[in-house]
Design a protein around this motif. Structure first.
Motif, PDB file in Angstrom:
ATOM      1  N   PRO A 165       0.837  -1.202   0.000  1.00 36.23           N
ATOM      2  CA  PRO A 165       0.000   0.000   0.000  1.00 36.23           C
ATOM      3  C   PRO A 165       0.865   1.241   0.000  1.00 36.23           C
ATOM      4  O   PRO A 165       1.910   1.298   0.652  1.00 36.23           O
ATOM      5  N   GLY A 166       0.446   2.237  -0.768  1.00 38.40           N
ATOM      6  CA  GLY A 166       1.163   3.508  -0.797  1.00 38.40           C
ATOM      7  C   GLY A 166       0.414   4.536   0.014  1.00 38.40           C
ATOM      8  O   GLY A 166       0.033   4.288   1.160  1.00 38.40           O
ATOM      9  N   GLU A 167       0.154   5.698  -0.589  1.00 43.16           N
ATOM     10  CA  GLU A 167      -0.579   6.748   0.116  1.00 43.16           C
ATOM     11  C   GLU A 167      -2.014   6.303   0.367  1.00 43.16           C
ATOM     12  O   GLU A 167      -2.674   5.781  -0.530  1.00 43.16           O
ATOM     13  N   PRO A 168      -2.534   6.505   1.608  1.00 45.04           N
ATOM     14  CA  PRO A 168      -3.938   6.147   1.853  1.00 45.04           C
ATOM     15  C   PRO A 168      -4.855   7.076   1.088  1.00 45.04           C
ATOM     16  O   PRO A 168      -4.487   8.192   0.720  1.00 45.04           O
ATOM     17  N   PRO A 219      -7.884   0.048  -5.394  1.00 50.78           N
ATOM     18  CA  PRO A 219      -7.565   0.097  -3.965  1.00 50.78           C
ATOM     19  C   PRO A 219      -8.076   1.389  -3.338  1.00 50.78           C
ATOM     20  O   PRO A 219      -8.438   2.342  -4.032  1.00 50.78           O
ATOM     21  N   GLU A 220      -8.088   1.420  -2.017  1.00 54.33           N
ATOM     22  CA  GLU A 220      -8.518   2.625  -1.321  1.00 54.33           C
ATOM     23  C   GLU A 220      -7.461   3.721  -1.410  1.00 54.33           C
ATOM     24  O   GLU A 220      -7.774   4.888  -1.227  1.00 54.33           O
ATOM     25  N   GLY A 221      -6.218   3.365  -1.632  1.00 51.57           N
ATOM     26  CA  GLY A 221      -5.160   4.348  -1.792  1.00 51.57           C
ATOM     27  C   GLY A 221      -4.388   4.089  -3.060  1.00 51.57           C
ATOM     28  O   GLY A 221      -4.964   3.891  -4.124  1.00 51.57           O
ATOM     29  N   THR A 222      -3.066   4.056  -2.951  1.00 46.63           N
ATOM     30  CA  THR A 222      -2.212   3.778  -4.101  1.00 46.63           C
ATOM     31  C   THR A 222      -1.312   2.586  -3.775  1.00 46.63           C
ATOM     32  O   THR A 222      -1.331   2.051  -2.673  1.00 46.63           O
ATOM     33  N   PHE A 223      -0.511   2.174  -4.756  1.00 49.17           N
ATOM     34  CA  PHE A 223       0.376   1.026  -4.614  1.00 49.17           C
ATOM     35  C   PHE A 223       1.839   1.445  -4.660  1.00 49.17           C
ATOM     36  O   PHE A 223       2.202   2.459  -5.277  1.00 49.17           O
ATOM     37  N   LEU A 224       2.666   0.617  -4.028  1.00 49.47           N
ATOM     38  CA  LEU A 224       4.109   0.608  -4.249  1.00 49.47           C
ATOM     39  C   LEU A 224       4.478  -0.783  -4.723  1.00 49.47           C
ATOM     40  O   LEU A 224       3.903  -1.775  -4.260  1.00 49.47           O
ATOM     41  N   TYR A 272      -8.315   4.407  -9.468  1.00 50.77           N
ATOM     42  CA  TYR A 272      -6.978   4.422  -8.885  1.00 50.77           C
ATOM     43  C   TYR A 272      -6.538   5.855  -8.634  1.00 50.77           C
ATOM     44  O   TYR A 272      -6.620   6.696  -9.535  1.00 50.77           O
ATOM     45  N   ALA A 273      -6.079   6.107  -7.421  1.00 53.58           N
ATOM     46  CA  ALA A 273      -5.519   7.417  -7.050  1.00 53.58           C
ATOM     47  C   ALA A 273      -6.474   8.558  -7.396  1.00 53.58           C
ATOM     48  O   ALA A 273      -6.054   9.606  -7.876  1.00 53.58           O
ATOM     49  N   GLY A 274      -7.775   8.337  -7.150  1.00 58.18           N
ATOM     50  CA  GLY A 274      -8.757   9.377  -7.397  1.00 58.18           C
ATOM     51  C   GLY A 274      -9.201   9.514  -8.832  1.00 58.18           C
ATOM     52  O   GLY A 274     -10.001  10.398  -9.147  1.00 58.18           O
ATOM     53  N   SER A 275      -8.713   8.648  -9.713  1.00 60.73           N
ATOM     54  CA  SER A 275      -9.058   8.727 -11.139  1.00 60.73           C
ATOM     55  C   SER A 275      -9.773   7.464 -11.602  1.00 60.73           C
ATOM     56  O   SER A 275      -9.545   6.378 -11.064  1.00 60.73           O
ATOM     57  N   LEU A 276     -10.634   7.640 -12.566  1.00 64.81           N
ATOM     58  CA  LEU A 276     -11.186   6.509 -13.307  1.00 64.81           C
ATOM     59  C   LEU A 276     -10.267   6.307 -14.501  1.00 64.81           C
ATOM     60  O   LEU A 276     -10.177   7.164 -15.382  1.00 64.81           O
ATOM     61  N   CYS A 277      -9.551   5.185 -14.500  1.00 60.03           N
ATOM     62  CA  CYS A 277      -8.513   4.919 -15.499  1.00 60.03           C
ATOM     63  C   CYS A 277      -9.049   3.904 -16.497  1.00 60.03           C
ATOM     64  O   CYS A 277      -9.412   2.794 -16.111  1.00 60.03           O
TER      65      CYS A 277
END
Length: 426
Positions: A158-161, A360-365, A393-398
């Motif tokens: 998990p990266g940034e929440p 995810p709820e946040g981002t990945f590493l 992902y990260a607030g975006s619809l990708c």
């Protein structure tokens, strides 16, 4: 039976049937990486470090430690220690994001090695000036989109929440699928039987789509295009209209289909049916547990806001029905899948595919390197020449658009879809 073998669930074995020459049944997700972890400040990857970290994760993921082999008349999963040097590879560099899109297009025509576990992670230098791209491929026999998303979350850090993905509650999130429990009574059983018979009849004889460039024998020339839109902005626009982010995705896809048909010199039909997977409540060991929702995109409606309203009215009604009915009848086992695979090459029931998976709820590493962008790419099956896949992902619809580049003007589709997402985001 030997403890290291396990018979494939029928729905998973059905997905092996759908992988053959001209049709690679592999889930693909592509990302962009930033410096950190196994990536030096200049973006140079330390592959030994990446493999060492992933080797530990793979040891805890049974889905990545098995290969499919025929035992008698059925396929079994056989325990197999992955060769990490093969499964996690550094590949030839590309020229920017366009180069990564082209590499993904090539990969959608390349099968995974059948004598190994059915997955791979590729590090792709040159995707950005700051760092490489990364591509994960997992065979659909191992996982549907929902299961693949869970595997990704277990494989990466998990990266940034962040807040819960905006498209998860309204589309086909796993949490919602778990909450959904249809009543079990004789009337509902009869209703499901009737719906099932109608779905079989539609699959066998459905002809809702006329002759069009969107359907036909596919070439080996694949194309892929990536789009992104801010989920919060989309929600602010569509929720007051009683629609969801998933409805906005379908509405934007409708704009793309309209543009592609006009560019091909074809008349725009009043309605274009597309299929969209719907996650089911997880039961048993099968990696594939999805139903199918048919959505008729109102291409003949010139007002995009009215198109959105018409789509939202359909999905509110159709999604619970698709969940109640469960897996498409022809995908409940390998025999049905063989029948459907043949029928699908001549079908005129749907004109395209759209799929939407919550992220995810946040981002990945990945091994300490931040994943700064992520796009899925959908499989093209049967005679369908264009499909759209999306993930939050990260607030975006990708969104990843996959098309037969020799027959469909995918760039025109992507431009129109992107413009509609931008309009809704304003």
């Amino acid at each position: 039976m030997h403890p290291a073998t396990q018979k494939l669930a029928p729905a998973d074995e059905a997905n092996l049937v759908l992988d053959h020459v001209g049709q690679v049944n592999v889930f693909l997700v592509a990302g962009l990486l930033g410096p950190g972890g196994f990536l030096a400040p200049d973006g140079t990857p330390d592959m030994a470090r990446l493999r060492a970290i992933l080797r530990e994760r793979i040891a805890e993921l049974p889905a990545l430690r098995k290969r499919a082999a025929r035992v008698g008349r059925r396929h079994h999963w056989i325990e197999s220690i992955p060769d990490v040097e093969h499964h996690v590879r550094l590949v030839e560099p590309v020229d920017g994001l366009a180069g990564l899109q082209n590499r993904c297009a090539e990969l959608m025509g390349q099968p995974l090695a059948a004598d190994r576990p059915l997955w791979e992670i590729l590090v792709v230098p040159g995707a950005t000036a700051r760092g490489p791209g990364v591509v994960l491929r997992i065979h659909h026999a191992v996982a549907d989109g929902m299961t693949a998303a869970v595997i990704v979350q277990q494989l990466f850090d998990p990266g940034e929440p962040g807040e819960t993905a905006g498209n998860e509650p309204q589309t086909h999130g796993l949490a919602e699928a778990r909450r959904y429990r249809p009543r079990d009574d004789p009337r509902r059983t009869l209703l499901r039987l009737g719906i099932g018979l109608r779905r079989i009849r539609k699959t066998l004889w459905g002809h809702a789509v006329g002759g069009t460039v969107l359907l036909g024998e596919r070439s080996a020339n694949h194309g892929v295009a990536f789009l992104r839109a801010e989920i919060e902005a989309l929600e602010a626009t569509v929720r007051p209209q009683g629609a969801t982010v998933n409805d906005a995705l379908l509405g934007a896809a409708a704009a793309g289909f309209r543009a592609a048909l006009i560019a091909a010199g074809e008349p725009v039909p009043a309605w274009l049916p597309v299929s969209e997977p719907v996650a089911l409540r997880r039961r048993g060991t099968a990696g594939n547990q999805v139903g199918v929702m048919l959505v008729r995109l109102p291409l003949g409606e010139p007002d995009p806001d009215e198109r959105l309203r018409l789509i939202a009215a359909q999905t509110r009604e159709e999604k619970p029905l698709a969940r109640d009915q469960g897996t498409l009848e022809f995908m409940r086992g390998p025999i049905g899948a063989r029948i459907m695979d043949r029928l699908a090459r001549r079908q005129h029931l749907v004109g395209g595919f759209v799929t939407n998976v919550p992220g995810p709820e946040g981002t990945f590493l990945i091994a300490g390197a931040p994943v700064i962008a992520l796009w899925p790419v959908a499989v093209l099956a049967g005679n369908v020449r264009l499909g759209v896949a999306a993930v939050s992902y990260a607030g975006s619809l990708c969104c990843g658009i996959h098309f037969d580049a020799s027959n469909v003007q995918g760039d025109v589709f992507a431009q129109a879809m992107g413009e509609e997402l931008a309009r809704l985001g304003r």
